[in-house]
Scaffold this motif. Sequence first.
Motif, mmCIF file in Angstrom:
data_model
loop_
_atom_site.group_PDB
_atom_site.id
_atom_site.type_symbol
_atom_site.label_atom_id
_atom_site.label_comp_id
_atom_site.label_asym_id
_atom_site.label_seq_id
_atom_site.Cartn_x
_atom_site.Cartn_y
_atom_site.Cartn_z
ATOM 1 N N LEU A 97 27.302 28.665 -30.000
ATOM 2 C CA LEU A 97 27.915 30.255 -29.684
ATOM 3 C C LEU A 97 28.837 30.583 -28.485
ATOM 4 C CD1 LEU A 97 31.149 30.209 -31.516
ATOM 5 C CD2 LEU A 97 29.978 32.291 -32.208
ATOM 6 N N ALA A 98 27.535 31.294 -28.243
ATOM 7 C CA ALA A 98 27.123 31.277 -27.118
ATOM 8 C C ALA A 98 27.492 30.777 -25.877
ATOM 9 C CB ALA A 98 25.979 32.283 -26.626
ATOM 10 N N ASN A 99 26.899 29.308 -25.940
ATOM 11 C CA ASN A 99 27.366 28.691 -24.708
ATOM 12 C C ASN A 99 28.997 28.029 -24.700
ATOM 13 O OD1 ASN A 99 24.474 27.948 -23.902
ATOM 14 N ND2 ASN A 99 24.136 26.280 -25.634
ATOM 15 N N LEU A 100 29.461 27.931 -25.677
ATOM 16 C CA LEU A 100 30.771 28.465 -26.403
ATOM 17 C C LEU A 100 31.733 29.106 -25.587
ATOM 18 C CD1 LEU A 100 33.926 25.980 -26.804
ATOM 19 C CD2 LEU A 100 33.654 27.034 -28.534
ATOM 20 N N ALA A 101 30.949 30.312 -25.023
ATOM 21 C CA ALA A 101 31.212 31.573 -25.401
ATOM 22 C C ALA A 101 31.483 31.546 -23.227
ATOM 23 C CB ALA A 101 31.067 32.919 -25.254
ATOM 24 N N ALA A 102 30.471 30.769 -22.448
ATOM 25 C CA ALA A 102 30.312 30.674 -20.744
ATOM 26 C C ALA A 102 31.398 29.599 -20.462
ATOM 27 C CB ALA A 102 28.811 29.873 -21.074
ATOM 28 N N TYR A 103 31.514 28.485 -21.439
ATOM 29 C CA TYR A 103 33.115 27.471 -20.983
ATOM 30 C C TYR A 103 33.324 28.217 -19.807
ATOM 31 C CZ TYR A 103 35.597 23.688 -21.460
ATOM 32 O OH TYR A 103 36.629 22.326 -21.075
ATOM 33 N N PRO A 104 35.129 29.122 -20.469
ATOM 34 C CA PRO A 104 35.610 29.674 -19.542
ATOM 35 C C PRO A 104 34.938 29.222 -17.762
ATOM 36 C CG PRO A 104 35.934 30.277 -21.229
ATOM 37 C CD PRO A 104 34.496 29.983 -20.920
ATOM 38 N N TRP A 105 33.339 30.456 -17.531
ATOM 39 C CA TRP A 105 32.762 30.534 -15.983
ATOM 40 C C TRP A 105 32.201 29.457 -16.061
ATOM 41 C CZ3 TRP A 105 33.448 33.430 -20.196
ATOM 42 C CH2 TRP A 105 34.565 34.632 -19.513
ATOM 43 N N THR A 106 31.686 28.491 -16.472
ATOM 44 C CA THR A 106 31.179 26.714 -15.930
ATOM 45 C C THR A 106 31.793 26.330 -16.194
ATOM 46 O OG1 THR A 106 30.643 26.250 -18.337
ATOM 47 C CG2 THR A 106 29.157 27.728 -17.196
ATOM 48 N N ARG A 107 33.057 25.854 -16.422
ATOM 49 C CA ARG A 107 33.967 25.556 -16.612
ATOM 50 C C ARG A 107 35.261 25.435 -14.724
ATOM 51 N NH1 ARG A 107 33.795 19.655 -18.443
ATOM 52 N NH2 ARG A 107 35.610 19.523 -18.012
ATOM 53 N N GLY A 108 35.601 26.761 -15.657
ATOM 54 C CA GLY A 108 36.396 27.484 -14.655
ATOM 55 C C GLY A 108 38.348 27.672 -14.765
ATOM 56 N N GLU A 109 38.362 27.328 -16.617
ATOM 57 C CA GLU A 109 38.836 27.249 -17.115
ATOM 58 C C GLU A 109 38.906 27.952 -18.856
ATOM 59 O OE1 GLU A 109 39.049 22.988 -18.917
ATOM 60 O OE2 GLU A 109 39.329 22.995 -16.517
ATOM 61 N N PRO A 110 40.619 28.532 -18.770
ATOM 62 C CA PRO A 110 40.414 29.717 -19.922
ATOM 63 C C PRO A 110 40.376 28.553 -20.997
ATOM 64 C CG PRO A 110 42.616 29.674 -19.080
ATOM 65 C CD PRO A 110 41.206 28.541 -17.880
ATOM 66 N N LEU A 111 39.876 29.206 -22.459
ATOM 67 C CA LEU A 111 40.327 29.156 -23.533
ATOM 68 C C LEU A 111 41.390 29.471 -24.333
ATOM 69 C CD1 LEU A 111 36.174 28.794 -24.364
ATOM 70 C CD2 LEU A 111 37.728 26.565 -23.491
ATOM 71 N N GLY A 112 41.672 28.278 -25.042
ATOM 72 C CA GLY A 112 43.450 29.090 -26.230
ATOM 73 C C GLY A 112 42.982 28.104 -27.034
ATOM 74 N N TRP A 113 43.783 28.451 -27.718
ATOM 75 C CA TRP A 113 44.302 27.946 -29.396
ATOM 76 C C TRP A 113 44.594 26.884 -29.143
ATOM 77 C CZ3 TRP A 113 47.802 32.558 -30.731
ATOM 78 C CH2 TRP A 113 47.082 33.863 -31.476
ATOM 79 N N GLY A 114 44.272 25.730 -29.620
ATOM 80 C CA GLY A 114 44.785 25.076 -30.249
ATOM 81 C C GLY A 114 44.112 23.619 -28.778
ATOM 82 N N GLU A 115 42.882 24.044 -28.217
ATOM 83 C CA GLU A 115 42.650 23.078 -27.280
ATOM 84 C C GLU A 115 40.778 22.818 -28.591
ATOM 85 O OE1 GLU A 115 41.550 24.570 -23.589
ATOM 86 O OE2 GLU A 115 43.131 26.738 -23.868
ATOM 87 N N ILE A 116 40.551 21.776 -27.297
ATOM 88 C CA ILE A 116 39.196 21.070 -28.161
ATOM 89 C C ILE A 116 38.213 20.962 -26.930
ATOM 90 C CG2 ILE A 116 38.401 18.422 -29.346
ATOM 91 C CD1 ILE A 116 41.340 17.650 -29.414
ATOM 92 N N VAL A 117 36.855 20.805 -27.447
ATOM 93 C CA VAL A 117 35.979 21.339 -26.530
ATOM 94 C C VAL A 117 34.704 20.053 -27.403
ATOM 95 C CG1 VAL A 117 34.077 22.807 -25.327
ATOM 96 C CG2 VAL A 117 36.171 23.312 -25.741
#
Length: 192
Positions: A97-117
């Motif tokens: 979950l912590a790695n997923l929380a870092a996703y927006p800054w490691t990938r340069g894009e936000p996370l939102g409802w309906g998305e798949i990681v």
Amino acid sequence: MSAPPILRDVFRALRDEWGEERDGITFDQGPPPLERLDVMLYDAAGQGATTTFATIGMSAHAMPPRAENADGGRAELRLFRRGPLAPGDEQQLAMRLANLAAYPWTRGEPLGWGEIVSFTDEIPTFPGCHSVFLAGPWTIGQPAVIETGTAPVRILNAVPITAPERQQALTTRPETFFSNLLDTRDVCAPTP
């Protein structure tokens, strides 16, 4: 250094919703600007109880926007896991979950409802699940947003999904996919 006001508001909202946390796991030195992230663990009482994992720290900064001159918004993550968990499994899920929380800054894009990681390996304690679907609230009373004195914080519920479910999610409207998933299986339990 004391926590920013938005994180204190998120912490108070979690306490109001679930009471005192059973445990918390701290992850330091994330990707800038995410210096610290806490994953709090809450236990539900009763039959069919779940352990809830909730991040605090992701919302300290707005996520990178999708488009120029846009706001990426602020969010925190939750993950629900039904059934007993060993301490090592809790640590592994908190780390994911912590790695997923870092996703927006490691990938340069936000996370939102309906998305798949998707991940290269299975999500701990969810056999066959290599992806998460980010859902909004799905039960009555489950909050969608935490209102803080700084900015609203969207709650993203990370729901582990299998490869066939991921394929279905990619070809179906998010609301339809998640409604069908809820009708098909317990999204808090390990997949059969």
